[in-house]
Design a protein around this motif. Structure first.
Motif, PDB file in Angstrom:
ATOM      1  N   MET B   1       0.834  -1.194   0.000  1.00 14.06           N
ATOM      2  CA  MET B   1       0.000   0.000   0.000  1.00 14.06           C
ATOM      3  C   MET B   1       0.867   1.240   0.000  1.00 14.06           C
ATOM      4  O   MET B   1       1.929   1.234   0.617  1.00 14.06           O
ATOM      5  CB  MET B   1      -0.881   0.013   1.254  1.00 14.06           C
ATOM      6  N   LEU B   2       0.422   2.256  -0.673  1.00 12.37           N
ATOM      7  CA  LEU B   2       1.182   3.488  -0.725  1.00 12.37           C
ATOM      8  C   LEU B   2       0.328   4.615  -0.134  1.00 12.37           C
ATOM      9  O   LEU B   2      -0.836   4.745  -0.480  1.00 12.37           O
ATOM     10  CB  LEU B   2       1.547   3.784  -2.186  1.00 12.37           C
ATOM     11  N   VAL B   3       0.883   5.353   0.782  1.00  8.57           N
ATOM     12  CA  VAL B   3       0.175   6.451   1.422  1.00  8.57           C
ATOM     13  C   VAL B   3       0.959   7.726   1.152  1.00  8.57           C
ATOM     14  O   VAL B   3       2.165   7.770   1.372  1.00  8.57           O
ATOM     15  CB  VAL B   3       0.104   6.265   2.953  1.00  8.57           C
ATOM     16  N   THR B   4       0.280   8.750   0.642  1.00 10.80           N
ATOM     17  CA  THR B   4       1.001  10.010   0.427  1.00 10.80           C
ATOM     18  C   THR B   4       0.268  11.144   1.104  1.00 10.80           C
ATOM     19  O   THR B   4      -0.940  11.112   1.283  1.00 10.80           O
ATOM     20  CB  THR B   4       1.124  10.380  -1.064  1.00 10.80           C
ATOM     21  N   LYS B   5       1.040  12.132   1.498  1.00  7.45           N
ATOM     22  CA  LYS B   5       0.454  13.326   2.082  1.00  7.45           C
ATOM     23  C   LYS B   5       1.267  14.521   1.621  1.00  7.45           C
ATOM     24  O   LYS B   5       2.490  14.484   1.633  1.00  7.45           O
ATOM     25  CB  LYS B   5       0.495  13.228   3.604  1.00  7.45           C
ATOM     26  N   GLN B   6       0.550  15.546   1.211  1.00  6.58           N
ATOM     27  CA  GLN B   6       1.229  16.779   0.832  1.00  6.58           C
ATOM     28  C   GLN B   6       1.386  17.628   2.095  1.00  6.58           C
ATOM     29  O   GLN B   6       0.407  18.062   2.681  1.00  6.58           O
ATOM     30  CB  GLN B   6       0.399  17.519  -0.215  1.00  6.58           C
ATOM     31  N   MET B   7       2.628  17.793   2.567  1.00  2.38           N
ATOM     32  CA  MET B   7       2.884  18.525   3.798  1.00  2.38           C
ATOM     33  C   MET B   7       2.760  20.023   3.535  1.00  2.38           C
ATOM     34  O   MET B   7       2.204  20.767   4.320  1.00  2.38           O
ATOM     35  CB  MET B   7       4.274  18.222   4.358  1.00  2.38           C
ATOM     36  N   GLN B   8       3.343  20.458   2.435  1.00  2.00           N
ATOM     37  CA  GLN B   8       3.309  21.839   1.965  1.00  2.00           C
ATOM     38  C   GLN B   8       3.308  21.735   0.437  1.00  2.00           C
ATOM     39  O   GLN B   8       3.586  20.665  -0.081  1.00  2.00           O
ATOM     40  CB  GLN B   8       4.592  22.564   2.393  1.00  2.00           C
ATOM     41  N   PRO B   9       3.047  22.861  -0.264  1.00  2.00           N
ATOM     42  CA  PRO B   9       3.197  22.751  -1.719  1.00  2.00           C
ATOM     43  C   PRO B   9       4.628  22.281  -2.018  1.00  2.00           C
ATOM     44  O   PRO B   9       5.569  22.776  -1.415  1.00  2.00           O
ATOM     45  CB  PRO B   9       2.976  24.181  -2.223  1.00  2.00           C
ATOM     46  N   ASN B  10       4.765  21.318  -2.883  1.00  2.00           N
ATOM     47  CA  ASN B  10       6.086  20.800  -3.252  1.00  2.00           C
ATOM     48  C   ASN B  10       6.811  20.052  -2.138  1.00  2.00           C
ATOM     49  O   ASN B  10       8.029  19.955  -2.154  1.00  2.00           O
ATOM     50  CB  ASN B  10       7.007  21.909  -3.775  1.00  2.00           C
ATOM     51  N   ASP B  11       6.081  19.599  -1.135  1.00  2.00           N
ATOM     52  CA  ASP B  11       6.690  18.753  -0.105  1.00  2.00           C
ATOM     53  C   ASP B  11       5.751  17.564   0.147  1.00  2.00           C
ATOM     54  O   ASP B  11       4.663  17.718   0.688  1.00  2.00           O
ATOM     55  CB  ASP B  11       6.914  19.556   1.183  1.00  2.00           C
ATOM     56  N   TYR B  12       6.171  16.389  -0.324  1.00  2.00           N
ATOM     57  CA  TYR B  12       5.319  15.209  -0.224  1.00  2.00           C
ATOM     58  C   TYR B  12       5.980  14.142   0.640  1.00  2.00           C
ATOM     59  O   TYR B  12       7.172  13.901   0.521  1.00  2.00           O
ATOM     60  CB  TYR B  12       5.066  14.588  -1.599  1.00  2.00           C
ATOM     61  N   ARG B  13       5.178  13.525   1.508  1.00  2.00           N
ATOM     62  CA  ARG B  13       5.644  12.373   2.267  1.00  2.00           C
ATOM     63  C   ARG B  13       5.016  11.149   1.617  1.00  2.00           C
ATOM     64  O   ARG B  13       3.805  11.105   1.401  1.00  2.00           O
ATOM     65  CB  ARG B  13       5.181  12.529   3.713  1.00  2.00           C
ATOM     66  N   VAL B  14       5.818  10.154   1.267  1.00  2.00           N
ATOM     67  CA  VAL B  14       5.324   8.961   0.583  1.00  2.00           C
ATOM     68  C   VAL B  14       5.748   7.725   1.375  1.00  2.00           C
ATOM     69  O   VAL B  14       6.934   7.506   1.592  1.00  2.00           O
ATOM     70  CB  VAL B  14       5.876   8.880  -0.863  1.00  2.00           C
ATOM     71  N   ILE B  15       4.773   6.949   1.851  1.00  2.00           N
ATOM     72  CA  ILE B  15       5.069   5.786   2.677  1.00  2.00           C
ATOM     73  C   ILE B  15       4.499   4.520   2.033  1.00  2.00           C
ATOM     74  O   ILE B  15       3.349   4.514   1.592  1.00  2.00           O
ATOM     75  CB  ILE B  15       4.500   5.970   4.107  1.00  2.00           C
ATOM     76  N   PHE B  16       5.319   3.494   1.939  1.00  2.00           N
ATOM     77  CA  PHE B  16       4.871   2.183   1.457  1.00  2.00           C
ATOM     78  C   PHE B  16       4.706   1.268   2.667  1.00  2.00           C
ATOM     79  O   PHE B  16       5.613   1.172   3.488  1.00  2.00           O
ATOM     80  CB  PHE B  16       5.923   1.541   0.548  1.00  2.00           C
ATOM     81  N   THR B  17       3.558   0.596   2.771  1.00  2.00           N
ATOM     82  CA  THR B  17       3.399  -0.428   3.813  1.00  2.00           C
ATOM     83  C   THR B  17       2.867  -1.699   3.158  1.00  2.00           C
ATOM     84  O   THR B  17       2.316  -1.653   2.065  1.00  2.00           O
ATOM     85  CB  THR B  17       2.415  -0.021   4.924  1.00  2.00           C
ATOM     86  N   THR B  18       3.021  -2.827   3.834  1.00  2.00           N
ATOM     87  CA  THR B  18       2.391  -4.051   3.333  1.00  2.00           C
ATOM     88  C   THR B  18       0.938  -4.051   3.809  1.00  2.00           C
ATOM     89  O   THR B  18       0.569  -3.268   4.684  1.00  2.00           O
ATOM     90  CB  THR B  18       3.080  -5.308   3.881  1.00  2.00           C
ATOM     91  N   GLU B  19       0.126  -4.945   3.245  1.00  2.00           N
ATOM     92  CA  GLU B  19      -1.272  -5.049   3.650  1.00  2.00           C
ATOM     93  C   GLU B  19      -1.380  -5.356   5.139  1.00  2.00           C
ATOM     94  O   GLU B  19      -2.305  -4.945   5.803  1.00  2.00           O
ATOM     95  CB  GLU B  19      -1.987  -6.134   2.835  1.00  2.00           C
ATOM     96  N   LEU B  20      -0.405  -6.114   5.660  1.00  2.00           N
ATOM     97  CA  LEU B  20      -0.436  -6.472   7.074  1.00  2.00           C
ATOM     98  C   LEU B  20       0.022  -5.333   7.975  1.00  2.00           C
ATOM     99  O   LEU B  20       0.051  -5.475   9.186  1.00  2.00           O
ATOM    100  CB  LEU B  20       0.444  -7.699   7.328  1.00  2.00           C
ATOM    101  N   GLY B  21       0.411  -4.226   7.389  1.00  2.00           N
ATOM    102  CA  GLY B  21       0.728  -3.050   8.191  1.00  2.00           C
ATOM    103  C   GLY B  21       2.200  -2.763   8.375  1.00  2.00           C
ATOM    104  O   GLY B  21       2.580  -1.767   8.967  1.00  2.00           O
ATOM    105  N   MET B  22       3.058  -3.637   7.864  1.00  2.00           N
ATOM    106  CA  MET B  22       4.491  -3.421   8.054  1.00  2.00           C
ATOM    107  C   MET B  22       5.003  -2.321   7.126  1.00  2.00           C
ATOM    108  O   MET B  22       4.722  -2.324   5.926  1.00  2.00           O
ATOM    109  CB  MET B  22       5.218  -4.727   7.732  1.00  2.00           C
ATOM    110  N   LYS B  23       5.732  -1.371   7.702  1.00  2.00           N
ATOM    111  CA  LYS B  23       6.248  -0.248   6.909  1.00  2.00           C
ATOM    112  C   LYS B  23       7.465  -0.698   6.110  1.00  2.00           C
ATOM    113  O   LYS B  23       8.352  -1.337   6.634  1.00  2.00           O
ATOM    114  CB  LYS B  23       6.615   0.899   7.861  1.00  2.00           C
ATOM    115  N   LEU B  24       7.480  -0.385   4.819  1.00  2.00           N
ATOM    116  CA  LEU B  24       8.609  -0.774   3.971  1.00  2.00           C
ATOM    117  C   LEU B  24       9.518   0.414   3.695  1.00  2.00           C
ATOM    118  O   LEU B  24      10.714   0.349   3.884  1.00  2.00           O
ATOM    119  CB  LEU B  24       8.105  -1.353   2.649  1.00  2.00           C
TER     120      LEU B  24
END
Lengths: 211, 148
Positions: B1-24
């Protein structure tokens, strides 16, 4: 002078009790608890339950909620299926593991991969509440009126990298695992709540084969 | 799973996790800079990290605003094609002429395609499916929108 003593005392008392989760106290007779838990687990041959998984990431404002259903049958058969908002299925059938993602099935030999082996062990033992007998974890036991709370700290280096502690909430009436919280070293966590739990209902072996 | 959040314009946090919740992976893309906040030890391989970093950077288009680009039209598939130089390589952004939505990105060296991004099934100007297909290595990333 009195103030100083109070401060020192307060400091020590916070320090001493900081480890104990709020509202819980340590279990006095851990051996009796372990024996009871083991005896109860022996009586359970199948488990069927819904679950809600909550993923907390400190940088995100919203929690990621996924829901699904799981089946367990002795020995070592597990079907773990996410239904909303995504469809994803993991099935463990003794030494085989199936993953169905987006309609595509992959089949693995659990013994071929150390990571699959540890995922398998953790999932199967967690739903049964069997982790407390494992040598890979250091266990602490707490209780309140309704639940036992087991805090398991991984001892192996590989597991320690991504897991700080596992908390198992166990119902005092039937010794069922009702909630699991897996906390990462960064304090991000995954929490799984179980509901509609049924035990010892017949479940066919075909449920643990994915095509 | 991929989760993204725009913190500010031009600042993105991108997190990959597995379905079971483990952060990659946990990446941050700010303007043209990149920070690796976390990576699971099994995937901590420079080549893999660099590839995923580049793919997301091309998709986020953080560097686009500062670069000079050329525009072409392609009568065959009725797209505007924006060519933007990316180091020694080129990124081609394909915009549908009728609705101005980004439908394809090609990352290429001279005339050899290296990576193709396909963006499909737009709703509210946001694609529901993104497919990232690498041509030089065996890697395909398929992203399906779960929630906005």
């Amino acid at each position: 002078m009195n103030k100083l003593i109070t401060l020192v005392f307060l400091f020590f008392s916070t320090f001493l009790f900081a480890q104990i989760p709020a509202g819980y106290k340590p279990v006095k007779d851990t051996l009796a608890f372990k024996q009871k838990m083991e005896a109860q687990s022996k009586l359970v041959n199948t488990i069927e339950s819904d679950f809600t998984q909550e993923k907390y990431l400190s940088v995100m404002s919203e929690k990621i909620i996924t829901k699904g259903h799981f089946l367990f049958k002795k020995v070592n058969m597990l079907r773990w299926e996410y239904t909303t908002p995504l469809k994803y299925l993991i099935a463990i059938n003794k030494d085989k593991m199936y993953i169905k993602d987006n309609g595509k099935v992959s089949k693995y030999d659990i013994n071929s991969n150390k990571m699959f082996k540890s995922i398998n062990e953790m999932m199967v033992n967690t739903v049964q509440g069997n982790l407390l007998t494992s040598k890979d974890y250091k266990a602490k036991y707490y209780e309140n009126e309704k639940f036992y709370l087991l805090e398991l700290t991984p001892l192996q280096k590989g597991a320690k990298d991504f897991l700080k502690v596992i908390q198992l909430y166990i119902d005092k009436t039937d010794y069922a695992v009702v909630k699991v919280k897996m906390i990462e070293p960064s304090d991000d966590y995954t929490m799984i709540d179980f509901s509609n739990r049924k035990t010892n209902q017949p479940i066919g072996d075909e449920k643990f084969i994915v095509k | 799973m991929l989760v993204t959040k725009q913190m500010q314009p031009n600042d993105y946090r991108v997190i990959f996790t597995t379905e079971l919740g483990m952060k990659l992976f946990d990446f941050e893309f700010k303007d043209t800079s990149f920070t690796l906040h976390y990576c699971v030890p099994q995937f901590n391989k420079p080549a893999l990290l660099k590839t995923i970093q580049k793919d997301i950077q091309i998709l986020l288009m953080n560097d686009v605003k500062t670069e000079i680009f050329e525009v072409f039209t392609n009568p065959k598939d009725s797209c505007y094609v924006y060519r933007i130089k990316n180091n020694k390589l080129h990124n081609y952004y394909f915009l549908d002429q009728s609705n101005k939505l980004l439908v394809k990105i090609e990352h290429a060296k001279k005339n050899t395609k290296k990576t193709t991004f396909t963006l499909n099934n737009y709703s509210d100007n946001f694609p529901s499916n993104i497919l990232i297909q690498h041509h030089d290595i065996k890697l395909k990333i398929e992203l399906n929108l779960l929630k906005k």
